[in-house]
Every structure is written in structure tokens, then in C-alpha cells.
Design a protein around this motif. Structure first.
Motif, PDB file in Angstrom:
ATOM      1  N   ARG A  89      -0.648 -22.154  17.331  1.00 38.72           N
ATOM      2  CA  ARG A  89      -0.572 -23.069  18.473  1.00 38.72           C
ATOM      3  C   ARG A  89       0.732 -22.872  19.238  1.00 38.72           C
ATOM      4  O   ARG A  89       0.750 -22.862  20.466  1.00 38.72           O
ATOM      5  N   LEU A  90       1.827 -22.698  18.514  1.00 35.57           N
ATOM      6  CA  LEU A  90       3.120 -22.482  19.157  1.00 35.57           C
ATOM      7  C   LEU A  90       3.118 -21.176  19.942  1.00 35.57           C
ATOM      8  O   LEU A  90       3.584 -21.121  21.086  1.00 35.57           O
ATOM      9  N   GLU A  91       2.597 -20.130  19.350  1.00 36.16           N
ATOM     10  CA  GLU A  91       2.566 -18.827  20.021  1.00 36.16           C
ATOM     11  C   GLU A  91       1.776 -18.904  21.331  1.00 36.16           C
ATOM     12  O   GLU A  91       2.218 -18.390  22.367  1.00 36.16           O
ATOM     13  N   ALA A  92       0.626 -19.574  21.314  1.00 36.32           N
ATOM     14  CA  ALA A  92      -0.185 -19.712  22.531  1.00 36.32           C
ATOM     15  C   ALA A  92       0.576 -20.479  23.604  1.00 36.32           C
ATOM     16  O   ALA A  92       0.554 -20.115  24.789  1.00 36.32           O
ATOM     17  N   TRP A  93       1.283 -21.529  23.199  1.00 33.64           N
ATOM     18  CA  TRP A  93       2.055 -22.332  24.145  1.00 33.64           C
ATOM     19  C   TRP A  93       3.207 -21.519  24.740  1.00 33.64           C
ATOM     20  O   TRP A  93       3.449 -21.575  25.945  1.00 33.64           O
ATOM     21  N   LEU A  94       3.887 -20.746  23.910  1.00 35.35           N
ATOM     22  CA  LEU A  94       4.989 -19.915  24.403  1.00 35.35           C
ATOM     23  C   LEU A  94       4.486 -18.863  25.391  1.00 35.35           C
ATOM     24  O   LEU A  94       5.102 -18.638  26.438  1.00 35.35           O
ATOM     25  N   LYS A  95       3.351 -18.247  25.080  1.00 34.69           N
ATOM     26  CA  LYS A  95       2.790 -17.241  25.987  1.00 34.69           C
ATOM     27  C   LYS A  95       2.398 -17.865  27.312  1.00 34.69           C
ATOM     28  O   LYS A  95       2.618 -17.282  28.373  1.00 34.69           O
ATOM     29  N   GLY A  97       3.749 -20.500  28.731  1.00 32.39           N
ATOM     30  CA  GLY A  97       4.998 -20.788  29.447  1.00 32.39           C
ATOM     31  C   GLY A  97       5.591 -19.552  30.081  1.00 32.39           C
ATOM     32  O   GLY A  97       6.061 -19.585  31.224  1.00 32.39           O
ATOM     33  N   LEU A  98       5.549 -18.427  29.379  1.00 35.06           N
ATOM     34  CA  LEU A  98       6.080 -17.183  29.935  1.00 35.06           C
ATOM     35  C   LEU A  98       5.248 -16.734  31.127  1.00 35.06           C
ATOM     36  O   LEU A  98       5.783 -16.257  32.117  1.00 35.06           O
ATOM     37  N   SER A  99       3.933 -16.904  31.043  1.00 33.18           N
ATOM     38  CA  SER A  99       3.054 -16.535  32.159  1.00 33.18           C
ATOM     39  C   SER A  99       3.343 -17.394  33.379  1.00 33.18           C
ATOM     40  O   SER A  99       3.417 -16.897  34.500  1.00 33.18           O
ATOM     41  N   VAL A 100       3.504 -18.698  33.179  1.00 34.82           N
ATOM     42  CA  VAL A 100       3.796 -19.603  34.296  1.00 34.82           C
ATOM     43  C   VAL A 100       5.124 -19.238  34.932  1.00 34.82           C
ATOM     44  O   VAL A 100       5.236 -19.168  36.160  1.00 34.82           O
ATOM     45  N   ARG A 101       6.119 -18.969  34.136  1.00 35.19           N
ATOM     46  CA  ARG A 101       7.432 -18.607  34.679  1.00 35.19           C
ATOM     47  C   ARG A 101       7.363 -17.310  35.482  1.00 35.19           C
ATOM     48  O   ARG A 101       7.998 -17.169  36.510  1.00 35.19           O
TER      49      ARG A 101
END
Length: 115
Positions: A89-95, A97-101
Motif C-alpha cells: 500500500r505504501l509503495e503504491a501511494w509513493l508511486k 505521489g511521484l507521478s503527480v509531482r
């Protein structure tokens, strides 16, 4: 003292995106506090991803059992499948966030809208 330790009372407009994962029946901290934190973030339109998972564990993300120093008949840290897979779940959330940025960075005027 309550004010000092109540995270929801310290949320401000510059809070970073936050990932919160907690066991619904956490033996050390009431999940209600995570819900209160999420409500405070929502009120200020700050990004927060909250996952309440089935289980009773606390601190499983750092590999310690807070219950091992106590004499309970059964250790609360028998991880459920949801608790064991928290890093997915954390990995999906981090990915995400990186895409949005990346999109914001590549959009004219996007940097000013970055979280």
C-alpha cells in the motif's frame, strides 16, 4: 499534555502529503486518533492517505512487538495478511505521489500548485 500529543491539533496548511496505516484494533493506540487526524487534514484540504487494516498490531512497520514486554495471554502481534502487506500500500501511494509531482513539474505554472 493532551494537546501536545494529539496530532490532529497540530495540522497546518503546509502539512506534507501523509500516509497513515493503522490496525483497526491497535493494542497501543486507538484508531479513532488516526480518523481525527484524517479529518483535520481534510478540513485544511491537505493530502492524507489513511488505511485502517484488520488486526491488533502496533509497530509492525519497524519490526518490534510492543507487547513482548507485557504479560498478556496471547501476543497481539500475530500479523494479519493486511498487516503483513502494508508495504504494498505504501509503495503504491509513493508511486502515485511521484507521478503527480512529475505532471505538476511538467505543467506550466504547475510548480506553484505542488503539494
Amino acid at each position: 499534555l493532551v494537546d501536545f500529543y494529539s496530532l490532529d491539533r497540530h495540522v497546518h496548511a503546509a502539512m506534507p502529503p501523509t500516509f497513515v496505516l493503522q490496525s483497526a484494533d491497535d493494542v497501543c493506540a486507538l484508531s479513532q486518533h488516526s480518523l481525527m487526524l484524517a479529518k483535520a487534514y481534510r478540513k485544511l484540504h491537505r493530502p492524507l492517505r489513511l488505511h485502517l487494516v484488520r488486526g491488533r498490531c502496533h509497530g509492525y512497520g519497524i519490526g518490534i512487538c510492543p507487547m513482548q514486554n507485557f504479560s498478556f495471554s496471547s501476543c497481539a502481534c500475530q500479523l494479519t495478511e493486511e498487516e503483513e502487506n502494508w508495504t504494498t500500500r505504501l509503495e503504491a501511494w509513493l508511486k502515485l505521489g511521484l507521478s503527480v509531482r512529475r505532471v505538476l513539474r511538467d505543467t506550466p505554472g504547475g510548480a506553484s500548485r505542488a503539494w
